[in-house]
Design a protein around this motif. Structure first.
Motif, PDB file in Angstrom:
ATOM      1  N   PRO A 121       0.871  -1.186  -0.039  1.00  0.00           N
ATOM      2  CA  PRO A 121       0.082   0.166   0.059  1.00  0.00           C
ATOM      3  C   PRO A 121       0.718   1.481  -0.211  1.00  0.00           C
ATOM      4  O   PRO A 121       0.482   2.086  -0.634  1.00  0.00           O
ATOM      5  CB  PRO A 121      -0.893  -0.061   1.415  1.00  0.00           C
ATOM      6  CG  PRO A 121      -0.753  -1.646   1.789  1.00  0.00           C
ATOM      7  CD  PRO A 121       0.543  -2.100   1.242  1.00  0.00           C
ATOM      8  N   ASN A 122       2.135   1.407   0.729  1.00  0.00           N
ATOM      9  CA  ASN A 122       2.627   2.362   0.828  1.00  0.00           C
ATOM     10  C   ASN A 122       3.486   2.959  -0.531  1.00  0.00           C
ATOM     11  O   ASN A 122       3.422   3.876  -0.759  1.00  0.00           O
ATOM     12  CB  ASN A 122       3.807   2.442   2.023  1.00  0.00           C
ATOM     13  CG  ASN A 122       3.134   2.440   3.257  1.00  0.00           C
ATOM     14  OD1 ASN A 122       2.996   1.415   3.952  1.00  0.00           O
ATOM     15  ND2 ASN A 122       2.476   3.496   3.674  1.00  0.00           N
ATOM     16  N   SER A 123       4.016   1.775  -1.189  1.00  0.00           N
ATOM     17  CA  SER A 123       4.551   1.907  -2.383  1.00  0.00           C
ATOM     18  C   SER A 123       3.628   2.663  -3.504  1.00  0.00           C
ATOM     19  O   SER A 123       3.734   3.293  -4.125  1.00  0.00           O
ATOM     20  CB  SER A 123       5.437   0.750  -2.881  1.00  0.00           C
ATOM     21  OG  SER A 123       6.016   0.866  -3.951  1.00  0.00           O
ATOM     22  N   ASP A 124       2.520   1.583  -3.502  1.00  0.00           N
ATOM     23  CA  ASP A 124       1.559   2.160  -4.477  1.00  0.00           C
ATOM     24  C   ASP A 124       0.975   3.525  -4.338  1.00  0.00           C
ATOM     25  O   ASP A 124       0.877   4.157  -5.139  1.00  0.00           O
ATOM     26  CB  ASP A 124       0.484   1.282  -4.261  1.00  0.00           C
ATOM     27  CG  ASP A 124       0.374  -0.076  -4.925  1.00  0.00           C
ATOM     28  OD1 ASP A 124       1.502  -0.299  -5.567  1.00  0.00           O
ATOM     29  OD2 ASP A 124      -0.347  -1.096  -4.855  1.00  0.00           O
ATOM     30  N   ALA A 125       0.653   3.940  -3.085  1.00  0.00           N
ATOM     31  CA  ALA A 125       0.271   5.314  -2.705  1.00  0.00           C
ATOM     32  C   ALA A 125       1.640   6.300  -3.415  1.00  0.00           C
ATOM     33  O   ALA A 125       0.961   7.444  -3.849  1.00  0.00           O
ATOM     34  CB  ALA A 125       0.045   5.338  -1.373  1.00  0.00           C
TER      35      ALA A 125
END
Ligand SMILES: Cc1ncc(COP(=O)(O)O)c(C=O)c1O
Length: 406
Positions: free
Chosen positions: A61-65
């Motif tokens: 989730p953090n990388s995608d965001a």
């Protein structure tokens, strides 16, 4: 994202989650390598594009965001969808993209003025896997055009080259590459989307060392690639196989950095132009490279391609100063600075300096350096957020202290 917003609003919105009562204003750090499922079927579906997270090397989730936020900033004025992918470093983004878009027998036309590790990757590792590479003057679209062949998979350049600040003629390079059926891949680390957005000028893939301006505080290492969905899927597939995904903690910090990106880069660019003009007048200085200077070869092109802010055209915030006296004068100058710190990297809040020939470009001989427009005494300044007058005074004092050279 709505394009009527100004650049600061866009940066804040790209870096935040939509506010809802009782929910965190930040995406929490998902420090998990693995994710649970209700059933085996659900797990299997997630691996076939089921839209759920399963394993942090694959997606998180953090990388995608973070990558989606960079894609929003780079692709805001580009028709159609633009996607992003996070990487463990800038070199991870570059190497994965090059491996994804080439194969044995393919040909690459690359700028001669590249970051040292990128140059080495192309000149050594990629050649070992059967990719042929020609290095040309990317400021000369005719030279690029002449080097193109039927097997050319891509043209590779940097928006602003490290450290000479040469400006790539992105529209001309894109036209030449596309006519030959090749892609244009651009490392835009030195520009950031605040100075220039290569997709608007015809580039197919934009790469960043997010370690630099995107993160902006010298506290996180990462990279990002942005492209239209079908190209991004090819790059993502190679990333999953090779394994260099962006870690959650790093992604969180880089994502937070985006909120202040336009504020920082506007100020850094304005200071850099003031610094370049002041330092150039010192008699111990042989040469200053910054596109704000009217006699810099990229000045006119930069005025055409780059954004303006309250401080005028943003010409980037790296200034390369070459004192008279060759290699030794370069190291002596860097070592006499008190406010600017000798350190690798760039794009952070502190002004950092490095002697180019012995550090970032140590892989190049003096002859190769000169062909790339770099003198052996060149000192690269990454201009930070200090007061311009203090930075200028520090540099002028250090130049005053250099032994006099004819
Ligand atoms: C223009 C450019 N591209 C890529 C990189 C590599 O980035 P990283 O150190 O995050 O791997 C650098 C590093 O200095 C750089 O200056």
């Amino acid at each position: 994202m709505a394009s009527h917003y100004g650049e600061h609003t866009r940066a804040i919105r790209a870096a935040a989650v939509a506010p809802r009562a009782g929910t965190p204003m930040r995406i929490p750090v998902y420090r998990a390598s693995t994710y649970a499922f209700e059933t085996s079927q659900e797990y299997a579906a997630s691996l076939n594009g089921g839209g759920k997270y399963s394993y942090a090397r694959i997606d998180s989730p953090n990388s995608d965001a973070f990558a989606a936020a960079v894609a929003a900033l780079e692709g805001e004025r580009v028709p159609g969808e633009v996607h992003g992918q996070g990487f463990a470093s800038g070199m991870a983004a570059i190497s994965t993209t090059l491996l994804a878009l080439t194969r044995a027998g393919a040909h690459v036309v690359a700028s001669r003025a590249l970051y040292g590790n990128t140059y080495k990757l192309l000149d050594s590792l990629l050649r070992r896997f059967g990719v042929d590479v020609d290095f040309v003057d990317a400021g000369d679209p005719a030279a690029v055009r002449a080097a193109l062949r039927a097997e050319t998979a891509l043209v590779y350049t940097e928006t602003l080259s490290n450290p000479s600040m040469l400006v790539s003629d992105l529209p001309a390079l894109a036209a030449a590459a596309h006519e030959a059926g090749a892609l244009l891949v651009v490392d835009s680390t030195f520009a950031s989307p605040v100075v220039c957005r290569p997709l608007e000028h015809g580039a197919d893939v934009v790469l960043h060392s997010a370690t630099k301006y995107l993160g902006g505080h010298s506290d996180a290492t990462g990279g990002v690639a942005v492209a239209r969905p079908e190209l991004m899927d090819r790059i993502r597939e190679a990333r999953v196989d090779l394994g260099p995904h962006l870690a959650a903690d790093e992604a969180f910090l880089l994502h937070r950095g985006l909120e202040t990106l336009p504020l920082r880069v506007e100020r850094q660019c304005a200071t850099a132009a003031e610094f370049a003009a002041a330092v150039r007048r010192h008699p111990a200085v042989a040469r200053v490279d910054h596109p704000s200077l009217p006699d810099h070869p990229g000045h006119e092109l930069a005025r055409k391609l780059f954004d303006s802010g309250p401080g005028g055209t943003r010409f980037g915030a790296v200034v390369t100063v070459t004192p008279r006296g060759g290699r030794d004068a370069g190291t002596a100058f860097a070592d006499r600075l008190r406010l600017a710190t000798v350190a690798p990297s760039l794009g952070g809040t502190h002004t950092l300096v490095s002697h180019v020939a012995s550090t970032t470009h140590r892989q190049m001989s003096d002859a190769t350096l000169r062909a790339a427009g770099i003198e052996p005494g060149a000192v690269r300044f990454s201009i930070g957020l200090e007061d311009p007058a203090d930075l200028i005074a520090d540099a002028l004092r250090a130049l005053d202290e250099l032994p006099v050279k004819e």
